[in-house]
Scaffold this motif. Structure first.
Motif, short mmCIF file in Angstrom:
data_model
loop_
_atom_site.label_atom_id
_atom_site.label_comp_id
_atom_site.label_asym_id
_atom_site.label_seq_id
_atom_site.Cartn_x
_atom_site.Cartn_y
_atom_site.Cartn_z
N TRP A 26 0.83 -1.21 0.00
CA TRP A 26 0.00 0.00 0.00
C TRP A 26 0.86 1.26 0.00
CZ3 TRP A 26 0.06 3.66 3.94
CH2 TRP A 26 -0.94 4.64 3.90
N ALA A 27 1.90 1.25 0.82
CA ALA A 27 2.75 2.44 0.94
C ALA A 27 3.55 2.70 -0.33
CB ALA A 27 3.69 2.29 2.14
N ILE A 28 4.04 1.64 -0.97
CA ILE A 28 4.78 1.83 -2.23
C ILE A 28 3.87 2.47 -3.28
CG2 ILE A 28 5.85 0.64 -4.18
CD1 ILE A 28 6.90 -1.43 -2.20
N ILE A 29 2.66 1.93 -3.43
CA ILE A 29 1.73 2.50 -4.40
C ILE A 29 1.38 3.94 -4.04
CG2 ILE A 29 -0.59 2.29 -5.38
CD1 ILE A 29 -0.32 -0.78 -4.85
N SER A 30 1.09 4.17 -2.76
CA SER A 30 0.71 5.51 -2.30
C SER A 30 1.80 6.53 -2.58
CB SER A 30 0.38 5.49 -0.81
OG SER A 30 -0.74 4.69 -0.53
N SER A 31 3.05 6.13 -2.47
CA SER A 31 4.15 7.06 -2.70
C SER A 31 4.15 7.58 -4.13
CB SER A 31 5.49 6.38 -2.40
OG SER A 31 5.78 5.39 -3.38
N HIS A 32 3.57 6.82 -5.04
CA HIS A 32 3.53 7.22 -6.44
C HIS A 32 2.25 7.97 -6.82
CE1 HIS A 32 7.16 5.16 -7.92
NE2 HIS A 32 6.87 4.21 -7.04
N VAL A 33 1.17 7.75 -6.07
CA VAL A 33 -0.11 8.30 -6.53
C VAL A 33 -0.72 9.32 -5.58
CG1 VAL A 33 -0.62 6.18 -7.80
CG2 VAL A 33 -1.52 6.45 -5.48
N ASN A 34 -0.29 9.35 -4.31
CA ASN A 34 -0.95 10.20 -3.32
C ASN A 34 -0.08 11.40 -2.97
OD1 ASN A 34 -2.57 11.14 -1.14
ND2 ASN A 34 -3.31 9.07 -0.81
N LYS A 35 -0.70 12.57 -2.90
CA LYS A 35 0.04 13.81 -2.63
C LYS A 35 0.01 14.21 -1.16
CE LYS A 35 1.03 14.59 -6.98
NZ LYS A 35 0.56 13.32 -7.55
N ILE A 36 -0.58 13.38 -0.30
CA ILE A 36 -0.60 13.69 1.14
C ILE A 36 0.83 13.69 1.67
CG2 ILE A 36 -1.30 12.78 3.40
CD1 ILE A 36 -3.92 11.91 2.12
N ASP A 37 1.12 14.63 2.57
CA ASP A 37 2.47 14.80 3.11
C ASP A 37 2.77 13.69 4.11
OD1 ASP A 37 4.93 15.75 3.82
OD2 ASP A 37 4.17 17.36 5.11
N PHE A 38 3.34 12.60 3.62
CA PHE A 38 3.65 11.43 4.45
C PHE A 38 4.76 10.67 3.74
CE2 PHE A 38 2.97 7.01 5.87
CZ PHE A 38 2.83 7.19 7.25
N ASP A 39 5.77 10.22 4.49
CA ASP A 39 6.90 9.52 3.89
C ASP A 39 6.54 8.05 3.68
OD1 ASP A 39 9.31 8.44 3.10
OD2 ASP A 39 10.51 9.55 4.56
N TYR A 40 5.82 7.80 2.60
CA TYR A 40 5.34 6.44 2.32
C TYR A 40 6.48 5.46 2.10
CZ TYR A 40 0.71 8.53 1.56
OH TYR A 40 -0.49 9.20 1.72
N PHE A 41 7.56 5.90 1.46
CA PHE A 41 8.67 4.99 1.19
C PHE A 41 9.30 4.47 2.48
CE2 PHE A 41 9.34 6.34 -3.37
CZ PHE A 41 9.13 5.07 -3.88
N GLU A 42 9.53 5.37 3.43
CA GLU A 42 10.13 4.96 4.69
C GLU A 42 9.18 4.03 5.45
OE1 GLU A 42 12.47 4.21 7.85
OE2 GLU A 42 13.06 5.06 5.92
N TYR A 43 7.89 4.34 5.37
CA TYR A 43 6.90 3.48 6.01
C TYR A 43 6.94 2.08 5.40
CZ TYR A 43 2.37 1.95 7.86
OH TYR A 43 1.37 1.26 8.50
N ALA A 44 7.00 2.02 4.07
CA ALA A 44 7.07 0.72 3.39
C ALA A 44 8.31 -0.05 3.82
CB ALA A 44 7.08 0.93 1.87
N LYS A 45 9.43 0.64 3.91
CA LYS A 45 10.68 -0.01 4.29
C LYS A 45 10.55 -0.67 5.67
CE LYS A 45 15.65 0.86 4.71
NZ LYS A 45 15.79 0.20 6.01
N GLN A 46 9.95 0.04 6.61
CA GLN A 46 9.79 -0.51 7.96
C GLN A 46 8.88 -1.73 7.97
OE1 GLN A 46 9.45 2.85 11.10
NE2 GLN A 46 8.94 3.77 9.14
N ARG A 47 7.80 -1.69 7.19
CA ARG A 47 6.89 -2.83 7.17
C ARG A 47 7.57 -4.06 6.55
NH1 ARG A 47 1.62 -1.45 9.19
NH2 ARG A 47 1.55 -3.72 9.43
N PHE A 48 8.30 -3.86 5.46
CA PHE A 48 8.99 -4.99 4.84
C PHE A 48 10.13 -5.50 5.73
CE2 PHE A 48 7.34 -3.30 0.66
CZ PHE A 48 6.46 -4.34 0.46
#
Length: 346
Positions: free
Chosen positions: A311-333
């Motif tokens: 979810w976070a990887i996809i969101s990082s590409h499509v969502n403009k909300i101010d949130f570090d999706y990539f770092e979140y994805a890294k922690q979950r993986f």
């Protein structure tokens, strides 16, 4: 809609939303001119899929409380994650069961919902034993909802669809960093291993973080909100998701950082599961039932990590909300790979 990236204010309300607000105000007997003049718009923090606002105006009726509604502006690209029409049907059905807010109106990029006179829980509230027991009881009620959809586990197909989308959007570097080429077989392995035993299936919330739980400050009764990801799934998966969310504080200065030292310990998890099973009316449930659900929930944390990582990887590409999706994805993986060998003994 460009307005989503910079946010909604009183001065830039989309015309379609203005028209809908006027209709809601008129239904309540308010004068449109007075409503528009006194309208207050406040953005609510903590949302990572949509932008959420409280909109308030004075009632035209003397002595009445101010009118309040919640306006939800859909995040860009969210149609990748779920079917919005299905989500609206779920919203209306849960509302008819008396379990959530009413839908007041829809516009092309969002909707207006009933404002619930209750406070949103905080990350700290989840650790309160009394509140946690109420959440467990409310979750059991939610799982027992009779929804007009097939009782079919959605988790695995949804993850596979998200993986395809994550691969499509990701750069070669991202593909390598998140080991996306390996995840097809990991999802297959999880489905095979976690589905071996017969498990209770319920209508799951699938996103039971503290921001999606409201508590009436007078009665302490709880309401679960935001059903975008809701579907039939193993109940152990939903409980696992709630446990994983205890590592998050989306209102901190670094909302994307997860603190796994805050993950609930065995006693906390056991209290929650015991309270969950105790709501069935069978107060003599056996210790083995508690232990089995605890074990299943722990194993399903692996599926949670992959689910929200994708979810976070996809969101990082499509969502403009101010949130570090990539770092979140890294922690979950990272958590998935760290705990896989411990939890998944083939």
């Amino acid at each position: 809609m460009a307005i989503k990236s910079k946010g909604i204010t009183k001065g830039n309300l989309p015309e379609e939303l203005k028209k809908l607000l006027r209709a809601v105000a008129s239904e309540w007997g308010d004068k449109i001119e007075e409503m528009e003049e006194g309208l207050e718009v406040s953005r609510l923090t903590g949302a990572m899929t949509n932008e959420v606002y409280e909109m308030k105006w004075m009632s035209s009726r003397s002595g009445d409380e101010p009118r309040k509604v919640v306006v939800r502006v859909y995040g860009e690209g969210t149609e990748i994650f779920f079917n919005r029409d299905d989500e609206i049907r779920t919203f209306e059905c849960v509302s008819k069961h008396g379990r959530g807010p009413r839908l007041l109106g829809r516009f092309s990029h969002g909707r207006i919902e009933e404002f619930i006179n209750a406070k949103t829980l905080s990350a700290r509230d989840l650790r309160d034993p009394k509140i946690s027991a109420r959440i467990a009881s409310k979750l059991r009620e939610f799982h027992n909802l009779d929804m007009p959809t097939p009782i079919t586990v959605v988790l695995w197909d949804r993850m596979r669809n998200w993986l395809k989308e994550a691969k499509r959007l990701s750069s070669p570097h991202e593909m390598e960093e998140f080991c996306l080429e390996k995840l097809d077989e990991e999802i297959d392995l999880l489905q095979r291993e976690l589905s071996k035993d017969s498990q209770p299936i319920g209508f799951c919330h699938n996103d039971l973080q503290y921001g999606n739980i409201m508590m009436d400050e007078d009665t302490s009764s709880l309401t679960l909100i935001d059903y975008e990801y809701a579907s039939y799934n193993p109940i152990a998966y939903d409980i696992a998701n709630h446990f994983c969310e205890m590592a998050a504080d989306y209102h901190s200065k670094t909302p994307h950082i997860l603190d796994y030292t805050s993950y609930p310990d065995v006693e906390e998890r056991k209290r929650f599961v015991s309270a969950y099973l105790g709501t069935s009316g069978e107060n003599d449930h056996k210790e083995e039932e508690v232990e089995k659900l605890l074990e299943d929930a722990e194993r399903y944390t692996l599926a949670n990590h992959l689910f929200w990582g994708l979810w976070a990887i996809i969101s990082s590409h499509v969502n403009k909300i101010d949130f570090d999706y990539f770092e979140y994805a890294k922690q979950r993986f990272d958590q998935f790979w760290l705990r896989k060998s411990e939890l998944l003994v083939s």
